[in-house]
Design a protein around this motif. Structure first.
Motif, short mmCIF file in Angstrom:
data_model
loop_
_atom_site.label_atom_id
_atom_site.label_comp_id
_atom_site.label_asym_id
_atom_site.label_seq_id
_atom_site.Cartn_x
_atom_site.Cartn_y
_atom_site.Cartn_z
N GLY A 114 -4.37 50.03 -117.73
CA GLY A 114 -4.89 50.44 -118.97
C GLY A 114 -6.47 50.35 -118.98
O GLY A 114 -7.01 50.18 -118.01
N PRO A 115 -6.89 50.63 -120.48
CA PRO A 115 -8.26 50.94 -120.24
C PRO A 115 -8.93 49.50 -120.50
O PRO A 115 -8.32 48.57 -120.90
N TYR A 116 -10.36 49.48 -120.43
CA TYR A 116 -11.15 48.54 -121.12
C TYR A 116 -12.20 49.03 -121.55
O TYR A 116 -12.87 49.99 -121.17
N VAL A 117 -12.91 48.16 -122.63
CA VAL A 117 -14.10 48.45 -122.99
C VAL A 117 -15.33 47.28 -122.68
O VAL A 117 -14.80 46.01 -122.75
N ALA A 118 -16.46 47.61 -122.62
CA ALA A 118 -17.34 46.50 -122.25
C ALA A 118 -18.76 46.53 -122.99
O ALA A 118 -19.27 47.71 -123.23
N TYR A 119 -19.40 45.31 -123.15
CA TYR A 119 -20.83 45.62 -123.91
C TYR A 119 -21.70 44.59 -123.15
O TYR A 119 -21.29 43.57 -122.68
N GLY A 120 -22.67 45.34 -122.56
CA GLY A 120 -23.65 44.74 -121.73
C GLY A 120 -24.47 43.56 -122.44
O GLY A 120 -25.19 43.77 -123.43
N LEU A 121 -24.36 42.26 -122.00
CA LEU A 121 -25.22 41.12 -122.50
C LEU A 121 -26.56 40.82 -121.98
O LEU A 121 -27.34 40.39 -122.51
N GLY A 122 -26.68 41.51 -120.67
CA GLY A 122 -28.06 41.30 -120.06
C GLY A 122 -27.86 41.77 -118.63
O GLY A 122 -26.92 42.02 -118.21
N GLY A 123 -29.05 42.06 -118.21
CA GLY A 123 -28.86 42.65 -116.83
C GLY A 123 -30.37 42.94 -116.34
O GLY A 123 -31.53 42.90 -117.16
N LYS A 124 -30.67 43.16 -114.89
CA LYS A 124 -31.97 43.01 -114.45
C LYS A 124 -32.03 44.04 -113.03
O LYS A 124 -31.11 44.14 -112.51
N HIS A 125 -33.20 44.84 -113.12
CA HIS A 125 -33.23 45.50 -111.85
C HIS A 125 -34.32 44.58 -111.14
O HIS A 125 -35.43 44.25 -111.47
N LYS A 126 -34.20 44.15 -109.80
CA LYS A 126 -35.37 43.37 -109.05
C LYS A 126 -35.08 43.86 -107.83
O LYS A 126 -34.31 44.00 -107.05
N GLY A 127 -36.66 44.05 -107.44
CA GLY A 127 -36.79 44.38 -105.80
C GLY A 127 -38.23 44.53 -105.47
O GLY A 127 -39.33 44.10 -106.22
N THR A 128 -38.55 44.72 -104.24
CA THR A 128 -39.80 44.68 -103.56
C THR A 128 -39.90 46.42 -103.10
O THR A 128 -39.32 46.63 -102.22
N ILE A 129 -40.93 46.95 -103.35
CA ILE A 129 -41.34 48.26 -102.75
C ILE A 129 -42.84 48.31 -102.60
O ILE A 129 -43.65 47.79 -103.40
N ALA A 130 -43.08 48.80 -101.23
CA ALA A 130 -44.45 48.54 -100.94
C ALA A 130 -45.11 47.48 -101.06
O ALA A 130 -46.33 47.16 -101.49
N ASN A 131 -44.51 46.31 -100.74
CA ASN A 131 -44.83 44.70 -100.62
C ASN A 131 -45.13 44.43 -102.30
O ASN A 131 -45.84 43.55 -102.37
N VAL A 132 -44.86 45.03 -102.97
CA VAL A 132 -44.81 44.77 -104.43
C VAL A 132 -43.57 44.51 -105.38
O VAL A 132 -42.52 45.22 -105.12
N SER A 133 -43.42 43.21 -105.55
CA SER A 133 -42.12 42.61 -106.25
C SER A 133 -42.07 42.94 -107.76
O SER A 133 -43.30 42.67 -108.36
N SER A 134 -41.14 43.47 -108.24
CA SER A 134 -40.79 43.80 -109.64
C SER A 134 -39.57 43.43 -110.22
O SER A 134 -38.55 43.45 -109.43
N GLU A 135 -39.63 43.22 -111.41
CA GLU A 135 -38.34 42.75 -112.15
C GLU A 135 -38.36 43.38 -113.46
O GLU A 135 -39.27 43.09 -114.47
N VAL A 136 -37.48 44.08 -113.78
CA VAL A 136 -37.11 44.81 -115.25
C VAL A 136 -36.00 44.54 -115.72
O VAL A 136 -35.06 44.48 -115.14
N LYS A 137 -35.74 44.64 -117.09
CA LYS A 137 -34.44 44.43 -117.94
C LYS A 137 -33.81 45.62 -117.78
O LYS A 137 -34.11 46.69 -118.29
N ALA A 138 -32.58 45.53 -117.41
CA ALA A 138 -31.94 47.04 -116.97
C ALA A 138 -31.49 47.49 -118.31
O ALA A 138 -31.18 48.99 -118.35
N PHE A 139 -31.18 47.05 -119.65
CA PHE A 139 -30.93 47.37 -120.61
C PHE A 139 -32.11 47.73 -121.68
O PHE A 139 -31.84 48.41 -122.86
N ASP A 140 -33.15 47.54 -121.26
CA ASP A 140 -34.32 47.70 -122.17
C ASP A 140 -35.37 48.88 -121.72
O ASP A 140 -35.04 49.41 -120.59
N ASP A 141 -36.14 49.15 -122.53
CA ASP A 141 -36.94 50.42 -122.34
C ASP A 141 -37.98 50.30 -121.22
O ASP A 141 -38.28 51.33 -120.54
N GLU A 142 -38.08 49.00 -120.97
CA GLU A 142 -39.10 48.34 -119.90
C GLU A 142 -38.44 49.27 -118.40
O GLU A 142 -39.13 49.33 -117.50
#
Length: 209
Positions: A114-142
Motif C-alpha cells: 500500500g501507500p505511505y506518506v512522510a514528512y521530513g523532520l530534518g536532513g543535511k547534505h555534507k561533503g568535501t569538494i576541492a578540499n573544502v568541507s561544507s554542510e547545509v540543511k537539506a530542507f532549507d533555502d541554504e
C-alpha cells in the motif's frame, strides 16, 4: 496530507470501537538510497544505513485482512558515487498497508502492500569538494538547488511472520514516487530526486485477537 491523517485517525477510532486493534512496536536497520534524474541521465546513489522504528497498529477489516498503519521514524538518503557528498534525511512516516495475515504453522504470515506518506523532520547534505568541507540543511533555502521538499510519498511492501507470543520479524521496502526536489528544473533541464529504502524489522505486537 491532512486528509490522509484524518482518515487514518477515523480508522483507528473505528477499530478501537470494536476493541480489536493490535498495537505494536517495531525497529530495525533501514538501507536507503536516492535516484537523481537530469537531462535524461539517471544515477542512483550508494546505500546508507539508517534506523526505522516506531509504533504500529493493525486495524481489522475482515477475517485475516487488516489495514496496517502507525507512525514511524525513517532514516533515508544516500552517498553520491562520484564525489564526496553524503545526504542524511529523517522522516516521520505514516504507512497505509492492505495486509493479509493467514495462519501458517503456529503463527501468522504477514503480507502487506500500500501507500505511505512522510514528512521530513530534518536532513543535511555534507561533503568535501576541492578540499573544502561544507554542510547545509537539506530542507532549507541554504541548500540552494539541492533543497528538498519535506513532503514525500510512495508505495510500500511488507513481508513478515508474527509468532503467537507477539514477536514479529519482517522485511520492508519503500519506493518513493514523489519528486522531492524543490527545483524541478536546473539550468533549463528537468530534475528529480526520489527516495528508496529497504530494511529488516523486529517487533512486538499486543492486543486484538
Amino acid at each position: 496530507m491532512k486528509k490522509v491523517l484524518l482518515s487514518v485517525a477515523a480508522m483507528l477510532i473505528a477499530g478501537l470501537s470494536f476493541g480489536q486493534v493490535k498495537w505494536g512496536v517495531v525497529a530495525g536497520p533501514n538501507f536507503s538510497s536516492y535516484t537523481q534524474k537530469s537531462a535524461g541521465d539517471k544515477e542512483t546513489s550508494s546505500i546508507l544505513t539508517h534506523v526505522r522504528a516506531g509504533v504500529t497498529a493493525d486495524l481489522p477489516l475482515a477475517d485475516e485482512f487488516f489495514i496496517g498503519t502507525g507512525l514511524l521514524f525513517a532514516g533515508k538518503g544516500g552517498k553520491a558515487k562520484d564525489i564526496d557528498l553524503k545526504t542524511t534525511l529523517s522522516y516521520l512516516q505514516l504507512p497505509i498497508l492492505f495486509t493479509y495475515k493467514p495462519q501458517v504453522g503456529t503463527g501468522n504470515l504477514v503480507l502487506g502492500v500500500g501507500p505511505y506518506v512522510a514528512y521530513g523532520l530534518g536532513g543535511k547534505h555534507k561533503g568535501t569538494i576541492a578540499n573544502v568541507s561544507s554542510e547545509v540543511k537539506a530542507f532549507d533555502d541554504e541548500a540552494g538547488n539541492a533543497k528538498l521538499s519535506r513532503f514525500d510519498a510512495g508505495g510500500g511492501i511488507q513481508v513478515g511472520y508474527e509468532m503467537p507470543q507477539g514477536l514479529y520479524f519482517g522485511l520492508n521496502a519503500d519506493l518513493g514516487l514523489v519528486n522531492v526536489a524543490s527545483e524541478k528544473t536546473i539550468a533549463g533541464q528537468d530534475y528529480s530526486w526520489r527516495n528508496t529504502s529497504f530494511g529488516v524489522s523486529v517487533g512486538y505486537k499486543f492486543g486484538g485477537k
